[in-house]
Design a protein around this motif. Sequence first.
Motif, PDB file in Angstrom:
ATOM      1  N   GLN A   5       8.459   4.308   1.025  1.00 17.56           N
ATOM      2  CA  GLN A   5       8.703   2.916   0.663  1.00 17.56           C
ATOM      3  C   GLN A   5       7.471   2.217   0.082  1.00 17.56           C
ATOM      4  O   GLN A   5       7.595   1.201  -0.588  1.00 17.56           O
ATOM      5  CB  GLN A   5       9.224   2.135   1.877  1.00 17.56           C
ATOM      6  N   THR A   6       6.303   2.793   0.298  1.00 17.15           N
ATOM      7  CA  THR A   6       5.075   2.203  -0.243  1.00 17.15           C
ATOM      8  C   THR A   6       4.730   2.786  -1.610  1.00 17.15           C
ATOM      9  O   THR A   6       4.521   2.058  -2.577  1.00 17.15           O
ATOM     10  CB  THR A   6       3.899   2.434   0.729  1.00 17.15           C
ATOM     11  N   THR A   7       4.712   4.123  -1.680  1.00 10.54           N
ATOM     12  CA  THR A   7       4.300   4.787  -2.927  1.00 10.54           C
ATOM     13  C   THR A   7       5.463   5.042  -3.877  1.00 10.54           C
ATOM     14  O   THR A   7       5.250   5.351  -5.040  1.00 10.54           O
ATOM     15  CB  THR A   7       3.626   6.134  -2.610  1.00 10.54           C
ATOM     16  N   LYS A   8       6.690   4.976  -3.358  1.00  7.43           N
ATOM     17  CA  LYS A   8       7.914   5.253  -4.123  1.00  7.43           C
ATOM     18  C   LYS A   8       8.002   6.715  -4.568  1.00  7.43           C
ATOM     19  O   LYS A   8       8.761   7.055  -5.457  1.00  7.43           O
ATOM     20  CB  LYS A   8       8.052   4.338  -5.356  1.00  7.43           C
ATOM     21  N   LYS A   9       7.212   7.593  -3.938  1.00  3.55           N
ATOM     22  CA  LYS A   9       7.242   9.021  -4.252  1.00  3.55           C
ATOM     23  C   LYS A   9       8.151   9.746  -3.267  1.00  3.55           C
ATOM     24  O   LYS A   9       8.300   9.343  -2.125  1.00  3.55           O
ATOM     25  CB  LYS A   9       5.832   9.612  -4.190  1.00  3.55           C
ATOM     26  N   TRP A  10       8.760  10.844  -3.729  1.00  2.00           N
ATOM     27  CA  TRP A  10       9.604  11.690  -2.901  1.00  2.00           C
ATOM     28  C   TRP A  10       8.696  12.571  -2.057  1.00  2.00           C
ATOM     29  O   TRP A  10       7.858  13.301  -2.585  1.00  2.00           O
ATOM     30  CB  TRP A  10      10.498  12.544  -3.799  1.00  2.00           C
ATOM     31  N   GLU A  11       8.821  12.490  -0.739  1.00  2.00           N
ATOM     32  CA  GLU A  11       7.957  13.257   0.149  1.00  2.00           C
ATOM     33  C   GLU A  11       8.605  13.399   1.524  1.00  2.00           C
ATOM     34  O   GLU A  11       9.645  12.813   1.795  1.00  2.00           O
ATOM     35  CB  GLU A  11       6.589  12.585   0.265  1.00  2.00           C
ATOM     36  N   LYS A  12       7.955  14.173   2.376  1.00  5.91           N
ATOM     37  CA  LYS A  12       8.427  14.292   3.755  1.00  5.91           C
ATOM     38  C   LYS A  12       8.204  12.950   4.444  1.00  5.91           C
ATOM     39  O   LYS A  12       7.126  12.364   4.340  1.00  5.91           O
ATOM     40  CB  LYS A  12       7.668  15.376   4.508  1.00  5.91           C
ATOM     41  N   ILE A  13       9.246  12.462   5.128  1.00 10.32           N
ATOM     42  CA  ILE A  13       9.107  11.212   5.870  1.00 10.32           C
ATOM     43  C   ILE A  13       9.535  11.451   7.315  1.00 10.32           C
ATOM     44  O   ILE A  13      10.427  12.259   7.579  1.00 10.32           O
ATOM     45  CB  ILE A  13       9.935  10.066   5.236  1.00 10.32           C
ATOM     46  N   PRO A  14       8.924  10.741   8.234  1.00  5.35           N
ATOM     47  CA  PRO A  14       9.283  10.933   9.644  1.00  5.35           C
ATOM     48  C   PRO A  14      10.620  10.251   9.962  1.00  5.35           C
ATOM     49  O   PRO A  14      11.060   9.343   9.261  1.00  5.35           O
ATOM     50  CB  PRO A  14       8.139  10.251  10.396  1.00  5.35           C
ATOM     51  N   THR A  15      11.245  10.720  11.013  1.00 11.07           N
ATOM     52  CA  THR A  15      12.472  10.088  11.485  1.00 11.07           C
ATOM     53  C   THR A  15      12.496  10.156  13.004  1.00 11.07           C
ATOM     54  O   THR A  15      11.604  10.712  13.637  1.00 11.07           O
ATOM     55  CB  THR A  15      13.719  10.738  10.862  1.00 11.07           C
ATOM     56  N   TYR A  16      13.520   9.573  13.593  1.00  9.77           N
ATOM     57  CA  TYR A  16      13.652   9.573  15.047  1.00  9.77           C
ATOM     58  C   TYR A  16      15.145   9.454  15.383  1.00  9.77           C
ATOM     59  O   TYR A  16      15.971   9.149  14.521  1.00  9.77           O
ATOM     60  CB  TYR A  16      12.837   8.450  15.677  1.00  9.77           C
ATOM     61  N   GLY A  17      15.480   9.692  16.627  1.00 18.61           N
ATOM     62  CA  GLY A  17      16.871   9.733  17.059  1.00 18.61           C
ATOM     63  C   GLY A  17      17.655   8.471  16.763  1.00 18.61           C
ATOM     64  O   GLY A  17      18.822   8.528  16.363  1.00 18.61           O
ATOM     65  N   GLY A  18      17.032   7.300  16.950  1.00 15.20           N
ATOM     66  CA  GLY A  18      17.734   6.038  16.699  1.00 15.20           C
ATOM     67  C   GLY A  18      18.150   5.889  15.249  1.00 15.20           C
ATOM     68  O   GLY A  18      19.241   5.409  14.948  1.00 15.20           O
ATOM     69  N   LYS A  19      17.289   6.298  14.339  1.00 16.13           N
ATOM     70  CA  LYS A  19      17.597   6.205  12.913  1.00 16.13           C
ATOM     71  C   LYS A  19      18.750   7.145  12.551  1.00 16.13           C
ATOM     72  O   LYS A  19      19.652   6.791  11.800  1.00 16.13           O
ATOM     73  CB  LYS A  19      16.362   6.562  12.091  1.00 16.13           C
ATOM     74  N   LEU A  20      18.714   8.360  13.099  1.00 13.99           N
ATOM     75  CA  LEU A  20      19.785   9.331  12.834  1.00 13.99           C
ATOM     76  C   LEU A  20      21.114   8.835  13.403  1.00 13.99           C
ATOM     77  O   LEU A  20      22.156   8.938  12.752  1.00 13.99           O
ATOM     78  CB  LEU A  20      19.420  10.692  13.425  1.00 13.99           C
ATOM     79  N   THR A  21      21.073   8.271  14.607  1.00 15.55           N
ATOM     80  CA  THR A  21      22.286   7.735  15.225  1.00 15.55           C
ATOM     81  C   THR A  21      22.845   6.588  14.404  1.00 15.55           C
ATOM     82  O   THR A  21      24.061   6.522  14.150  1.00 15.55           O
ATOM     83  CB  THR A  21      21.998   7.264  16.663  1.00 15.55           C
TER      84      THR A  21
END
Length: 97
Positions: A5-21
């Motif tokens: 969201q800062t660089t607007k580049k496609w890259e690996k981003i972190p996630t967590y259970g709440g976001k997936l849910t």
Amino acid sequence: MGQNQTTKKWEKIPTYGGKLTENLVQAIARDCLAEALLNLTNAGYRALFHIHDEIIAEVIDMGPNSNQIMLDDMIKILCKVPEWADGLPLNADRIYK
């Protein structure tokens, strides 16, 4: 993978259970809404547009209490649980203007 969201580049981003849910719940809600829109169309209602979990429909005024009867019918259709979601509790609010 996703867009930073800062660089607007496609890259690996972190996630967590709440976001997936949250994403799973939103996807299921979208599928329920899509089926409800088809059911409304098949019942003869004209959905003008929808926003997230809200459907705006046009009905013809057919006399006293007809709009309330149509609204009750539409809510019944909207609360019909899809076959693939047996047991899912669905409900709709009665907002008439």
